[in-house]
Design a protein around this motif. Structure first.
Motif, PDB file in Angstrom:
ATOM      1  N   GLN A   1      15.990 -11.739   5.722  1.00 45.05           N
ATOM      2  CA  GLN A   1      16.163 -13.152   6.032  1.00 45.05           C
ATOM      3  C   GLN A   1      15.803 -13.444   7.484  1.00 45.05           C
ATOM      4  N   THR A   2      16.189 -12.552   8.385  1.00 45.82           N
ATOM      5  CA  THR A   2      15.871 -12.719   9.804  1.00 45.82           C
ATOM      6  C   THR A   2      14.365 -12.660  10.039  1.00 45.82           C
ATOM      7  N   GLU A   3      13.690 -11.724   9.379  1.00 41.76           N
ATOM      8  CA  GLU A   3      12.241 -11.594   9.524  1.00 41.76           C
ATOM      9  C   GLU A   3      11.517 -12.800   8.924  1.00 41.76           C
ATOM     10  N   THR A   4      12.064 -13.321   7.835  1.00 46.05           N
ATOM     11  CA  THR A   4      11.469 -14.517   7.217  1.00 46.05           C
ATOM     12  C   THR A   4      11.541 -15.706   8.167  1.00 46.05           C
ATOM     13  N   THR A   5      12.699 -15.870   8.808  1.00 45.72           N
ATOM     14  CA  THR A   5      12.847 -16.948   9.791  1.00 45.72           C
ATOM     15  C   THR A   5      11.843 -16.787  10.924  1.00 45.72           C
ATOM     16  N   LEU A   6      11.657 -15.545  11.380  1.00 51.01           N
ATOM     17  CA  LEU A   6      10.705 -15.281  12.461  1.00 51.01           C
ATOM     18  C   LEU A   6       9.280 -15.611  12.028  1.00 51.01           C
ATOM     19  N   LEU A   7       8.946 -15.314  10.767  1.00 48.91           N
ATOM     20  CA  LEU A   7       7.608 -15.605  10.259  1.00 48.91           C
ATOM     21  C   LEU A   7       7.372 -17.117  10.177  1.00 48.91           C
TER      22      LEU A   7
ATOM     23  N   MET B   1      24.047 -28.965  -6.915  1.00 46.75           N
ATOM     24  CA  MET B   1      24.176 -27.884  -7.909  1.00 46.75           C
ATOM     25  C   MET B   1      24.703 -26.590  -7.283  1.00 46.75           C
ATOM     26  N   GLY B   2      24.929 -26.600  -5.966  1.00 41.78           N
ATOM     27  CA  GLY B   2      25.451 -25.410  -5.295  1.00 41.78           C
ATOM     28  C   GLY B   2      24.446 -24.278  -5.191  1.00 41.78           C
ATOM     29  N   LYS B   3      23.169 -24.615  -5.058  1.00 40.03           N
ATOM     30  CA  LYS B   3      22.128 -23.586  -5.044  1.00 40.03           C
ATOM     31  C   LYS B   3      21.459 -23.450  -3.661  1.00 40.03           C
ATOM     32  N   VAL B   4      22.161 -23.879  -2.598  1.00 43.54           N
ATOM     33  CA  VAL B   4      21.625 -23.733  -1.240  1.00 43.54           C
ATOM     34  C   VAL B   4      22.491 -22.750  -0.463  1.00 43.54           C
TER      35      VAL B   4
ATOM     36  N   SER C   1      23.483 -19.968  10.033  1.00 42.20           N
ATOM     37  CA  SER C   1      24.575 -19.665  10.954  1.00 42.20           C
ATOM     38  C   SER C   1      24.252 -18.496  11.872  1.00 42.20           C
ATOM     39  N   SER C   2      23.419 -17.579  11.415  1.00 34.34           N
ATOM     40  CA  SER C   2      23.101 -16.391  12.219  1.00 34.34           C
ATOM     41  C   SER C   2      21.898 -16.591  13.137  1.00 34.34           C
ATOM     42  N   ALA C   3      21.134 -17.675  12.956  1.00 29.89           N
ATOM     43  CA  ALA C   3      19.934 -17.908  13.764  1.00 29.89           C
ATOM     44  C   ALA C   3      20.312 -18.480  15.129  1.00 29.89           C
TER      45      ALA C   3
ATOM     46  N   GLY D   1      13.595 -23.036  11.848  1.00 26.51           N
ATOM     47  CA  GLY D   1      12.953 -22.132  10.898  1.00 26.51           C
ATOM     48  C   GLY D   1      13.930 -21.648   9.846  1.00 26.51           C
ATOM     49  N   ALA D   2      15.167 -21.340  10.277  1.00 24.70           N
ATOM     50  CA  ALA D   2      16.185 -20.878   9.324  1.00 24.70           C
ATOM     51  C   ALA D   2      16.544 -21.981   8.327  1.00 24.70           C
ATOM     52  N   LEU D   3      16.599 -23.233   8.816  1.00 25.91           N
ATOM     53  CA  LEU D   3      16.886 -24.354   7.923  1.00 25.91           C
ATOM     54  C   LEU D   3      15.814 -24.454   6.842  1.00 25.91           C
ATOM     55  N   MET D   4      14.559 -24.218   7.204  1.00 24.99           N
ATOM     56  CA  MET D   4      13.466 -24.273   6.239  1.00 24.99           C
ATOM     57  C   MET D   4      13.599 -23.180   5.177  1.00 24.99           C
ATOM     58  N   THR D   5      14.210 -22.042   5.551  1.00 24.22           N
ATOM     59  CA  THR D   5      14.361 -20.951   4.577  1.00 24.22           C
ATOM     60  C   THR D   5      15.499 -21.216   3.596  1.00 24.22           C
ATOM     61  N   THR D   6      16.316 -22.237   3.849  1.00 28.10           N
ATOM     62  CA  THR D   6      17.396 -22.557   2.906  1.00 28.10           C
ATOM     63  C   THR D   6      16.895 -23.378   1.722  1.00 28.10           C
TER      64      THR D   6
END
Length: 447
Positions: A60-66, A222-225, A231-233, A348-353
């Motif tokens: 997840q951290t690497e995805t945010t960085l990408l 639907m509780g799917k996010v 929180s960690s970014a 970036g982390a928000l976009m991965t959610t």
């Protein structure tokens, strides 16, 4: 009254500086038009790195960085085109960002060699793109619209399985194929289609982001996010050089070179579309050459910190052609936003959610547009028996062989990698070869 004046009347009250290449309109009047460009590009910019990250098995951290790196590359690539440094950049009102043109090939390379294999091939591909820009017409004359159209159509066709897997929840997902994923995907897709066909102005131009927003809100209900990555970014961060490293593999490099050539051809089409649609003239050879060189430089530069290869954004070309707003200042505001967002990992982390199914519902329409763009290029020339042979055989062999990968099991690994897993390489090679060897002495029928 000419067409340009008629178009300006549609935007009566706007600053005249908006319709000048070097115009400097007020910030307040430029911002709304700049937002349209941001809306048109943002979904594609953050979706491609997410897809590549999933293919490469990144954390997840690497995805945010990408995602962060993709935003920075998009900003740098666009600013370089708008405000050239030396002989790099077209000085035309055009948006560049990480593009789906590369996705099929990146998927194959990422599966085989990981993100480091992608970035190694990208470094070489960027150098090759610079070389294409320097040679200009001497290379590009061998790739008429018919050949380019075959390649672009193949790209679109090869993207459909990726989009459908996303709509189903993403390969490897524990709830892959679940009804809830399809509900999210279909609601998102329907929203995009409705905005595109029943609305005008900002909602039409921002149909992708409206669709994703509606899908995202439904996913929240639907509780799917999952907000754990947010929180960690950290709030501010600068991507480190060689965060992902590089490795070099001949099959990956060869595949990337083919895509870089295709991307150069797409850039020529979009740069030409910008000048014709927004400025009423053809793009000069110098503008085209420098535009490709600028793209190549950013492609190589991005490989050092995870910024995937950029390409011109046709949807933004469409906006310029639609409203005739050619002020570089307007597009620069969009580029600066992308650049600054790249230094904010929380963005970036928000976009991965965003749930995978929502992205699938939004992007399948983009992939359909890519296919139709290819068909338009093919139909640029008359469909003579010669041209039908080129198109038919290229698509048949490109899509056919890669649909049956075991058909090449007797060949060496490098052949299977280059020709057995990416239909684009086969289609490009067949179309290029047939265009050279088949006689061109057919004459159009007299009316």
């Amino acid at each position: 009254m000419n067409k340009d004046n008629s178009k300006k009347m549609d935007y009566e009250g706007l600053d005249e500086e908006l319709f000048k290449l070097d115009g400097k309109p007020s910030f307040i009047k430029a911002l709304p038009l700049s937002l349209q460009h941001i809306f048109a590009m943002i979904v594609g910019t953050v979706t491609l790195p997410r897809m590549v990250a999933e293919i490469c098995g990144l954390s997840q951290t690497e995805t945010t960085l990408l995602v962060q790196a993709a935003l920075i590359v998009s900003g740098i690539a666009t600013l370089l085109q708008l405000y050239p440094i030396g002989k790099t950049g077209s000085k035309l009102p055009i948006i560049f960002g990480v593009g789906f043109t590369y996705l099929p090939t990146l998927s194959v390379i990422g599966t085989k060699y990981g993100i480091d294999g992608i970035l190694g091939a990208q470094l070489i591909g960027g150098i090759f793109t610079i070389f294409i820009g320097l040679l200009g017409k001497r290379i590009l004359k061998f790739f008429p619209p018919l050949v380019t159209g075959v390649v672009v159509t193949t790209i679109g066709l090869s993207l459909y399985p990726i989009a459908v897997n996303y709509m189903a929840g993403g390969l490897g997902s524990p709830n892959y194929g679940d009804f809830s994923n399809w509900i999210l995907a279909i609601v998102t897709l329907v929203t995009v289609v409705v905005c595109n066909n029943f609305f005008k102005g900002y909602i039409k131009s921002a149909s992708m982001i409206v669709g994703v927003t509606v899908g995202y809100i439904l996913a929240l209900v639907m509780g799917k996010v999952d907000f754990s990555s947010l929180s960690s970014a950290s709030l501010l961060s600068v991507p480190k050089i060689s965060d992902f490293g590089m490795t070099f593999h001949w099959p990956a490099i060869i595949s990337m070179l083919v895509l870089c050539l295709v991307n150069a051809l797409q850039s020529i089409g979009d740069l030409s579309g910008t000048t014709m649609g927004g400025m009423g003239r053809k793009a000069t050879d110098t503008e085209l050459s420098r535009g490709i060189i600028g793209s190549g430089i950013v492609t190589s530069l991005g490989s050092f910190f995870g910024g995937l290869p950029p390409s011109s954004y046709s949807q933004n070309v469409g906006l310029v052609s639609l409203n005739k707003v050619i002020s570089r200042f307007v597009l620069a505001l969009a580029a600066i936003f992308m650049l600054l967002a790249g230094f904010v990992p929380k963005f970036g982390a928000l976009m991965t959610t965003i749930p995978t199914a929502v992205l699938g519902g939004a992007t399948i329409s983009i992939f359909g547009m890519i296919t139709m763009t290819g068909l338009q290029l093919i139909l640029h020339d008359e469909l003579t028996p010669r041209n039908i042979s080129i198109v038919g055989l290229s698509l048949a062999l490109g899509m056919g062989i890669t649909s049956v990968p075991d058909s090449l099991k007797a060949f060496p690994d490098i052949i299977r990698m280059v020709f057995g897993e990416s239909p684009i390489v086969i289609a490009a090679l067949v179309a290029f070869t047939l265009n050279l060897v088949l006689p061109k002495n057919e004459k159009k029928k007299e009316k």
